[in-house]
Enzyme design. Structure first.
Site, PDB file in Angstrom:
ATOM      1  N   GLY A   1       0.839  -1.200   0.000  1.00  0.00           N
ATOM      2  CA  GLY A   1       0.000   0.000   0.000  1.00  0.00           C
ATOM      3  C   GLY A   1       0.871   1.246   0.000  1.00  0.00           C
ATOM      4  O   GLY A   1       2.100   1.167   0.129  1.00  0.00           O
ATOM      5  N   LEU A   2       0.221   2.388  -0.117  1.00  0.00           N
ATOM      6  CA  LEU A   2       0.931   3.675  -0.167  1.00  0.00           C
ATOM      7  C   LEU A   2       1.675   3.944   1.149  1.00  0.00           C
ATOM      8  O   LEU A   2       1.302   3.385   2.191  1.00  0.00           O
ATOM      9  CB  LEU A   2      -0.089   4.795  -0.392  1.00  0.00           C
ATOM     10  CG  LEU A   2      -0.762   4.840  -1.766  1.00  0.00           C
ATOM     11  CD1 LEU A   2      -1.938   5.828  -1.737  1.00  0.00           C
ATOM     12  CD2 LEU A   2       0.251   5.260  -2.840  1.00  0.00           C
TER      13      LEU A   2
ATOM     14  N   ALA B   1      -0.100   4.190   4.706  1.00  0.00           N
ATOM     15  CA  ALA B   1      -1.390   3.489   4.580  1.00  0.00           C
ATOM     16  C   ALA B   1      -1.749   2.749   5.864  1.00  0.00           C
ATOM     17  O   ALA B   1      -2.930   2.573   6.186  1.00  0.00           O
ATOM     18  CB  ALA B   1      -1.342   2.507   3.413  1.00  0.00           C
TER      19      ALA B   1
ATOM     20  N   LYS C   1       0.529  -0.143   6.873  1.00  0.00           N
ATOM     21  CA  LYS C   1       1.126  -1.478   6.720  1.00  0.00           C
ATOM     22  C   LYS C   1       1.891  -1.913   7.973  1.00  0.00           C
ATOM     23  O   LYS C   1       1.684  -3.005   8.500  1.00  0.00           O
ATOM     24  CB  LYS C   1       2.078  -1.504   5.503  1.00  0.00           C
ATOM     25  CG  LYS C   1       1.410  -1.098   4.202  1.00  0.00           C
ATOM     26  CD  LYS C   1       2.384  -1.079   3.040  1.00  0.00           C
ATOM     27  CE  LYS C   1       3.491  -0.041   3.157  1.00  0.00           C
ATOM     28  NZ  LYS C   1       3.012   1.364   3.139  1.00  0.00           N
TER      29      LYS C   1
ATOM     30  N   SER D   1       5.916  -1.774  -2.087  1.00  0.00           N
ATOM     31  CA  SER D   1       5.896  -2.706  -3.226  1.00  0.00           C
ATOM     32  C   SER D   1       4.871  -2.306  -4.284  1.00  0.00           C
ATOM     33  O   SER D   1       3.863  -2.981  -4.469  1.00  0.00           O
ATOM     34  CB  SER D   1       5.680  -4.148  -2.744  1.00  0.00           C
ATOM     35  OG  SER D   1       4.697  -4.282  -1.750  1.00  0.00           O
TER      36      SER D   1
HETATM   37  P1  ADP Z   1       2.970   2.487   6.509  1.00  0.00           P
HETATM   38  O1  ADP Z   1       3.731   1.398   7.194  1.00  0.00           O
HETATM   39  O2  ADP Z   1       1.940   1.956   5.549  1.00  0.00           O
HETATM   40  O3  ADP Z   1       3.844   3.530   5.878  1.00  0.00           O
HETATM   41  P2  ADP Z   1       2.263   3.290   9.188  1.00  0.00           P
HETATM   42  O4  ADP Z   1       1.742   2.008   9.737  1.00  0.00           O
HETATM   43  O5  ADP Z   1       3.653   3.697   9.560  1.00  0.00           O
HETATM   44  O6  ADP Z   1       2.094   3.273   7.594  1.00  0.00           O
HETATM   45  O7  ADP Z   1       1.281   4.485   9.597  1.00  0.00           O
HETATM   46  C1  ADP Z   1      -0.145   4.405   9.468  1.00  0.00           C
HETATM   47  C2  ADP Z   1      -0.837   5.419  10.353  1.00  0.00           C
HETATM   48  O8  ADP Z   1      -2.256   5.275  10.176  1.00  0.00           O
HETATM   49  C3  ADP Z   1      -0.557   5.215  11.839  1.00  0.00           C
HETATM   50  O9  ADP Z   1      -0.424   6.478  12.454  1.00  0.00           O
HETATM   51  C4  ADP Z   1      -1.819   4.505  12.327  1.00  0.00           C
HETATM   52  O10 ADP Z   1      -2.090   4.722  13.687  1.00  0.00           O
HETATM   53  C5  ADP Z   1      -2.900   5.107  11.441  1.00  0.00           C
HETATM   54  N1  ADP Z   1      -4.107   4.265  11.278  1.00  0.00           N
HETATM   55  C6  ADP Z   1      -5.385   4.655  11.465  1.00  0.00           C
HETATM   56  N2  ADP Z   1      -6.251   3.644  11.275  1.00  0.00           N
HETATM   57  C7  ADP Z   1      -5.513   2.569  10.965  1.00  0.00           C
HETATM   58  C8  ADP Z   1      -5.833   1.209  10.657  1.00  0.00           C
HETATM   59  N3  ADP Z   1      -7.095   0.743  10.643  1.00  0.00           N
HETATM   60  N4  ADP Z   1      -4.822   0.383  10.364  1.00  0.00           N
HETATM   61  C9  ADP Z   1      -3.553   0.826  10.356  1.00  0.00           C
HETATM   62  N5  ADP Z   1      -3.171   2.087  10.626  1.00  0.00           N
HETATM   63  C10 ADP Z   1      -4.150   2.972  10.948  1.00  0.00           C
END
Ligand code: ADP
Length: 185
Positions: A10-11, A14, A16, A81
């Site tokens: 995912g973006l 997102a 992940k 990815s």
């Molecule tokens: P990525 O790894 O995709 O770059 P992160 O996990 O680091 O993203 O960050 C995602 C952000 O979105 C976090 O601050 C998280 O708390 C928030 N968020 C809100 N709702 C959700 C959800 N349902 N699942 C995952 N993250 C969420």
């Protein structure tokens, strides 16, 4: 004992990594989170963000995931990815090894991810300080038929993690939902 790989794509921002860690906390037995950003610091130090470098990163992590899963580890890989062909190669690697592979699309729309901007990178990309940032200048090819698609806009982290657990470990998911402490499971 058989392992498996959950591939969260995912973006940026997102959700992940957040979901991967939340799932890992609920699982018994050997679990490994492979976080794309962390791997870029070590295993993929020196790789950039061209399509070729991104594909190399995805294949490296895919190979590590497959190898760990072959030895009984539950692997949670969290990587942008963005290219479908590289993700398909990782699925094929797992298929050849007879290891289960689940593609999970963390489908948070860019309008939401750029607001979250967990690491401040969208702001830097819009300011022209970063090039090739996925969701700003670079493409993201959403999976057409993932094993699971997660809508983090309308779900809590716990709900999203529970959906991954249901996908991979129906029994663990039931126990977690019932509130059974991990130690007694
Ligand atoms: P990525 O790894 O995709 O770059 P992160 O996990 O680091 O993203 O960050 C995602 C952000 O979105 C976090 O601050 C998280 O708390 C928030 N968020 C809100 N709702 C959700 C959800 N349902 N699942 C995952 N993250 C969420």
């Amino acid at each position: 004992m058989r392992g498996l790989t959950v591939w969260l794509t995912g973006l940026p921002s997102a959700g992940k990594t957040t979901i991967a860690n939340a799932v890992a906390e609920q699982l018994d037995g050997p679990v490994q989170v492979l976080d794309g950003d962390e791997i870029r610091e070590f295993l993929s130090n020196g790789l950039g963000f061209t399509k070729a470098d991104r594909d190399t990163q995805v294949l490296r992590v895919g190979w590590v995931a497959k190898t760990l899963a072959t030895h009984g580890v539950t692997v949670l890989a969290s990587l942008v990815s963005p290219y479908a062909d590289a993700r398909d190669k990782v699925r094929a690697l797992h298929g050849e090894a007879g290891v289960d592979f689940y593609e999970v699309h963390v489908a948070t729309p860019v309008e939401v991810t750029r607001e979250r901007d967990v690491k401040g990178l969208y702001a830097r990309a819009y300011a022209g300080e970063i090039e090739n940032f996925t969701g700003v200048q670079d493409p993201y090819e959403a999976p057409v038929s993932p094993d699971l698609r997660i809508d983090t806009q309308h779900e809590t982290v716990a709900e999203s993690a529970a959906r991954v657990l249901e996908l991979i470990h129906p029994t663990t998911a039931l126990r977690a939902a019932a509130g059974t402490p991990k130690e007694t499971r």
